[in-house]
Write an enzyme that holds these catalytic residues in place. Sequence first.
Site, PDB file in Angstrom:
ATOM      1  N   TRP A  27      25.596  15.615 113.299  1.00 51.65           N
ATOM      2  CA  TRP A  27      25.700  16.237 114.190  1.00 51.65           C
ATOM      3  C   TRP A  27      27.241  16.628 114.359  1.00 51.65           C
ATOM      4  O   TRP A  27      28.105  17.396 115.432  1.00 51.65           O
ATOM      5  CB  TRP A  27      25.474  15.657 115.518  1.00 51.65           C
ATOM      6  CG  TRP A  27      25.805  14.376 115.592  1.00 51.65           C
ATOM      7  CD1 TRP A  27      26.865  13.627 116.022  1.00 51.65           C
ATOM      8  CD2 TRP A  27      25.164  13.071 115.041  1.00 51.65           C
ATOM      9  NE1 TRP A  27      26.820  12.395 115.601  1.00 51.65           N
ATOM     10  CE2 TRP A  27      25.393  12.170 115.327  1.00 51.65           C
ATOM     11  CE3 TRP A  27      23.498  13.067 114.596  1.00 51.65           C
ATOM     12  CZ2 TRP A  27      25.046  10.655 114.968  1.00 51.65           C
ATOM     13  CZ3 TRP A  27      22.968  12.011 114.179  1.00 51.65           C
ATOM     14  CH2 TRP A  27      23.686  10.647 114.329  1.00 51.65           C
ATOM     15  N   GLU A  49      24.345  13.215 121.481  1.00 49.84           N
ATOM     16  CA  GLU A  49      24.699  12.182 122.606  1.00 49.84           C
ATOM     17  C   GLU A  49      23.777  11.523 123.220  1.00 49.84           C
ATOM     18  O   GLU A  49      23.541  10.492 123.745  1.00 49.84           O
ATOM     19  CB  GLU A  49      25.835  12.816 123.272  1.00 49.84           C
ATOM     20  CG  GLU A  49      27.117  13.292 122.699  1.00 49.84           C
ATOM     21  CD  GLU A  49      27.871  11.945 122.067  1.00 49.84           C
ATOM     22  OE1 GLU A  49      27.475  10.962 122.418  1.00 49.84           O
ATOM     23  OE2 GLU A  49      28.755  12.101 121.176  1.00 49.84           O
ATOM     24  N   GLN A  54      22.402   4.022 123.861  1.00 50.04           N
ATOM     25  CA  GLN A  54      22.100   2.807 123.665  1.00 50.04           C
ATOM     26  C   GLN A  54      21.008   2.632 122.332  1.00 50.04           C
ATOM     27  O   GLN A  54      20.227   1.833 122.405  1.00 50.04           O
ATOM     28  CB  GLN A  54      21.127   2.332 125.120  1.00 50.04           C
ATOM     29  CG  GLN A  54      21.943   2.137 126.105  1.00 50.04           C
ATOM     30  CD  GLN A  54      22.686   1.060 126.091  1.00 50.04           C
ATOM     31  OE1 GLN A  54      22.217  -0.315 125.994  1.00 50.04           O
ATOM     32  NE2 GLN A  54      24.145   1.243 125.830  1.00 50.04           N
ATOM     33  N   TYR A 132      29.493   9.329 130.681  1.00 48.45           N
ATOM     34  CA  TYR A 132      29.830   9.099 129.361  1.00 48.45           C
ATOM     35  C   TYR A 132      29.616  10.613 128.311  1.00 48.45           C
ATOM     36  O   TYR A 132      30.265  10.991 127.946  1.00 48.45           O
ATOM     37  CB  TYR A 132      29.266   7.922 128.338  1.00 48.45           C
ATOM     38  CG  TYR A 132      29.013   8.288 126.809  1.00 48.45           C
ATOM     39  CD1 TYR A 132      30.242   7.972 126.229  1.00 48.45           C
ATOM     40  CD2 TYR A 132      28.045   8.868 126.494  1.00 48.45           C
ATOM     41  CE1 TYR A 132      30.490   8.410 124.999  1.00 48.45           C
ATOM     42  CE2 TYR A 132      28.101   9.134 124.959  1.00 48.45           C
ATOM     43  CZ  TYR A 132      29.176   8.901 124.321  1.00 48.45           C
ATOM     44  OH  TYR A 132      29.194   9.311 123.075  1.00 48.45           O
ATOM     45  N   ASP A 150      32.542   4.444 126.347  1.00 45.10           N
ATOM     46  CA  ASP A 150      31.105   3.899 125.858  1.00 45.10           C
ATOM     47  C   ASP A 150      31.330   2.534 125.526  1.00 45.10           C
ATOM     48  O   ASP A 150      32.344   2.103 125.775  1.00 45.10           O
ATOM     49  CB  ASP A 150      30.413   4.731 124.735  1.00 45.10           C
ATOM     50  CG  ASP A 150      31.172   4.369 123.382  1.00 45.10           C
ATOM     51  OD1 ASP A 150      32.368   4.174 123.428  1.00 45.10           O
ATOM     52  OD2 ASP A 150      30.370   4.379 122.258  1.00 45.10           O
ATOM     53  N   CYS A 218      47.739  -4.489 119.070  1.00 43.28           N
ATOM     54  CA  CYS A 218      46.609  -4.851 119.919  1.00 43.28           C
ATOM     55  C   CYS A 218      46.972  -6.456 120.436  1.00 43.28           C
ATOM     56  O   CYS A 218      47.096  -7.314 119.922  1.00 43.28           O
ATOM     57  CB  CYS A 218      45.399  -5.350 118.799  1.00 43.28           C
ATOM     58  SG  CYS A 218      43.844  -5.991 119.324  1.00 43.28           S
TER      59      CYS A 218
END
Length: 365
Positions: A27, A49, A54, A132, A150, A218
Amino acid sequence: MLDKTSTAPEAERLLGWYDRHHRDLPWRVSPPMRARGVKADPYHVWLSEVMLQQTTVAAVKPYFAKFLALWPGVNDLATARSEDVMAAWAGLGYYARARNLKKCAEAVAAEHGGRFPATEAGLKALPGIGDYTAAAVAAIAFDEPAAVMDGNVERVISRLYAISDPLPGSKPAMKAKVAALTPQERPGDFAQAMMDLGATICTPKRPACALCPFREDCRALAVGDPEHYPVKAAKKAKPVRRAAAFVAVSPQRRMLLQRRPDKGLLGGMTQVPVTDFTSRRDGATSPDAAPFPAGWQPRGTVVHIFTHFELRVDVYRAGVAERAVEDGWWEPLDNLAAQALPSVMKKIIETAIVSTPDPTQGHAQ
DNA sequence: GAGTCGTGGCG
DNA sequence: TCGCCAAGACT
């Protein structure tokens, strides 16, 4: 304060990494193609999407291909039969998504002339599109600099800034961080890059920090334990529920099936007759709860784990003459594959038809 | 805000 | 083996 027209250096590093290491997905329009002016198809982006909510990429791939083959455009999906959509979705889970998918396609066809709204707010007003998905479609299909958040992004951001407040409370603060990082240029690639990073480098366990474009930025890595993030609120124990299922097969090789109510668990999907899943009584079930008396034989117990409870279903089978039923129908066994049977029902049928009762398993404890 | 809502794969 | 959880939405 960051200049709105400039791109944060972290975003530059991430986009550079994405150009080299992006995943190729059915996609998705890859960066080289985008550079040649190829646009992502909003229908493809939206469909993927919703399926990915989940749900893992590997699980989605065959369903995405099947849906595109059956319904190549949003107008095709809008005019499809609901039963066909539910049957095609069977096995993917979270069936409210399929019901809302259909509603959303109908709304796009009827209220938007068959074109998806191009803004985050317009998208979010549609069924099944939340924070989202609205941001993701807006960014990926329409180049809107929406902040996409997400589970992957939560993990990346919580580590990047060493956010120790637990989710979901820390979500607004994290979204503000994402919004500040999201570039005006290539916002869709930025969102997909964040998710690819979370899926392949910044993983829940054993993240590959040495390969990360954020390794110099980070905070969690600087402190020493990225795996500790994100911090999440403690979760509750799953209760155990019991039920009995009744697989009736006629001499004409047909099985009694029913359609579940549209709302609630497995809403709108097909089932064999079952007692309700809310009963929490312990001990054995009995064939007394069957829709009609018959020579019900115990065939074993199916254990199925739902998100918030564990279900143990005692399976009974009987050969019966076909009879009129209030709700339900007799479906040829050869046509079961075309039904909207969720996985738990396939397990139950499999147990009834194929397996042999195990005397060490079974009803009573 | 806390519950509800599936499934399969993996460490 | 089993807890964890994967591109969340809705109430």
